[in-house]
Design a protein around this motif. Structure first.
Motif, short mmCIF file in Angstrom:
data_model
loop_
_atom_site.label_atom_id
_atom_site.label_comp_id
_atom_site.label_asym_id
_atom_site.label_seq_id
_atom_site.Cartn_x
_atom_site.Cartn_y
_atom_site.Cartn_z
N LYS A 117 5.23 16.11 5.05
CA LYS A 117 6.30 15.14 4.83
C LYS A 117 7.67 15.82 4.87
N THR A 118 7.78 17.00 4.27
CA THR A 118 9.04 17.74 4.29
C THR A 118 9.45 18.07 5.71
N ALA A 119 8.50 18.56 6.50
CA ALA A 119 8.79 18.91 7.89
C ALA A 119 9.20 17.68 8.70
N ILE A 125 3.99 1.97 2.41
CA ILE A 125 5.10 2.83 2.01
C ILE A 125 4.56 4.25 1.98
N TYR A 126 5.21 5.15 2.72
CA TYR A 126 4.74 6.54 2.78
C TYR A 126 5.81 7.46 2.19
N GLY A 127 5.52 8.03 1.03
CA GLY A 127 6.43 8.96 0.40
C GLY A 127 7.26 8.31 -0.69
N CYS A 178 0.88 -1.18 0.00
CA CYS A 178 0.00 0.00 0.00
C CYS A 178 0.91 1.22 0.00
N MET A 179 0.72 2.13 -0.95
CA MET A 179 1.59 3.29 -1.06
C MET A 179 0.78 4.57 -0.94
N ILE A 180 1.18 5.44 -0.01
CA ILE A 180 0.57 6.76 0.15
C ILE A 180 1.65 7.79 -0.18
N ILE A 181 1.40 8.54 -1.23
CA ILE A 181 2.43 9.41 -1.81
C ILE A 181 1.94 10.87 -1.79
N PRO A 182 2.44 11.69 -0.86
CA PRO A 182 2.01 13.09 -0.82
C PRO A 182 2.29 13.87 -2.11
N ASN A 183 3.37 13.49 -2.81
CA ASN A 183 3.71 14.20 -4.04
C ASN A 183 4.39 13.23 -5.00
N PHE A 184 3.81 13.06 -6.19
CA PHE A 184 4.34 12.12 -7.17
C PHE A 184 5.44 12.72 -8.04
#
Length: 265
Positions: free
Chosen positions: A169-171, A258-260, A122-128
């Motif tokens: 995610k950056t923070a 997987i996150y990010g 399972c993938m959660i991607i804030p920015n592709f």
């Protein structure tokens, strides 16, 4: 062998780009869509360029029950529906690739446990966007030397969550290389609440929402006598499709959440 794909949110700006990408990829096959407004219709009645009669459902569970051959869900709808669609996909052994943001820590933990239990990815991607991932990696590196930092993220005025998943995610990545600290003057006072932005471990996050914007972020570091700005701009949503394509292939191989995008590059 082709990867069978379901897209949630095909009418959105990201969703419509994903439809074009999947239809143009020889090893992907679009089998269904999830859209709360067009239940019972087919995608060719909405997108004239789509030649096949791909069914549309307003209910994710019904969609997955009718398409047991589905391999991957590309979730690009809205935060209120994103978690429900993602969980339903996992329940039906369909691997989610999620661009929708706004999930809570509790929801992320639950999805990870569910995916691990079912031996699925399972993938959660804030920015592709690959450039955005590099921006985040560079920011994490810089935080070792520049602990004072503000993040300014700018998006179109139809975005529902703030701050963006990319900013959060950056923070989080910066916090891995930076001790939590309070920035600014110790007696600083907001004369208008919110003027200094949201706060994550002392990192200030500022959200701009305006028509004409797509997805933009600046990470501004400051130290005596100098500043360092790391910036990324997506001017068109086609910039996200290489990342979506990469994740659809990768989610077939990984286990758990997987996150990010940074974690797989």
């Amino acid at each position: 062998m082709a990867i069978n794909v379901v897209i949630a949110g095909p009418r959105g700006k990201m969703g419509s780009e994903a439809v074009k990408m999947v239809e143009n990829e020889t090893n992907f096959r679009l089998v269904a869509c999830i859209d709360h407004k067009n239940n019972g219709r087919t995608l060719d009645t909405i997108f004239p360029d789509v030649e096949r009669s791909i069914p549309i459902y307003d209910d994710a569970t019904k969609c997955f029950e009718n398409h047991k051959d589905a391999d991957v869900l590309i979730e690009l709808s809205v935060p209120q529906a994103g978690y429900k669609h993602t969980k339903s996909a996992l329940e039906h052994h369909v691997r989610p690739v999620v661009g929708t943001t706004g999930f809570t820590e509790v929801q992320l933990k639950e999805l990870d446990e569910f995916a691990q239990r079912n031996n699925m990815g399972c993938m959660i991607i804030p920015n592709f966007a690959l450039g955005a991932v590099l921006m985040m990696k560079f920011a994490k590196m810089a935080a070792t030397y520049f602990p004072d930092v503000d993040i300014i993220e700018k998006h179109h005025d139809q975005k529902l969550d703030a701050p963006s998943g990319t900013a959060i995610k950056t923070a989080e990545l910066i916090s891995e290389n930076r001790k939590a600290k309070t920035q600014g003057h110790p007696k600083e006072e907001e004369t208008i609440p919110g003027a200094r932005g949201a706060d994550l471990d002392g990192i200030k996050l500022h959200s701009v929402r305006l028509p004409g914007l797509v997805a933009h972020q600046e990470v501004i570091f400051g130290s005596p006598g100098q500043t360092l700005t790391i910036k990324h701009d997506s001017m068109d949503r086609s910039s996200f499709m290489d990342g979506v394509k990469l994740c659809v292939n990768k989610v077939m191989e990984v286990k758990g959440l997987i996150y990010g995008l940074d974690t797989i590059l």
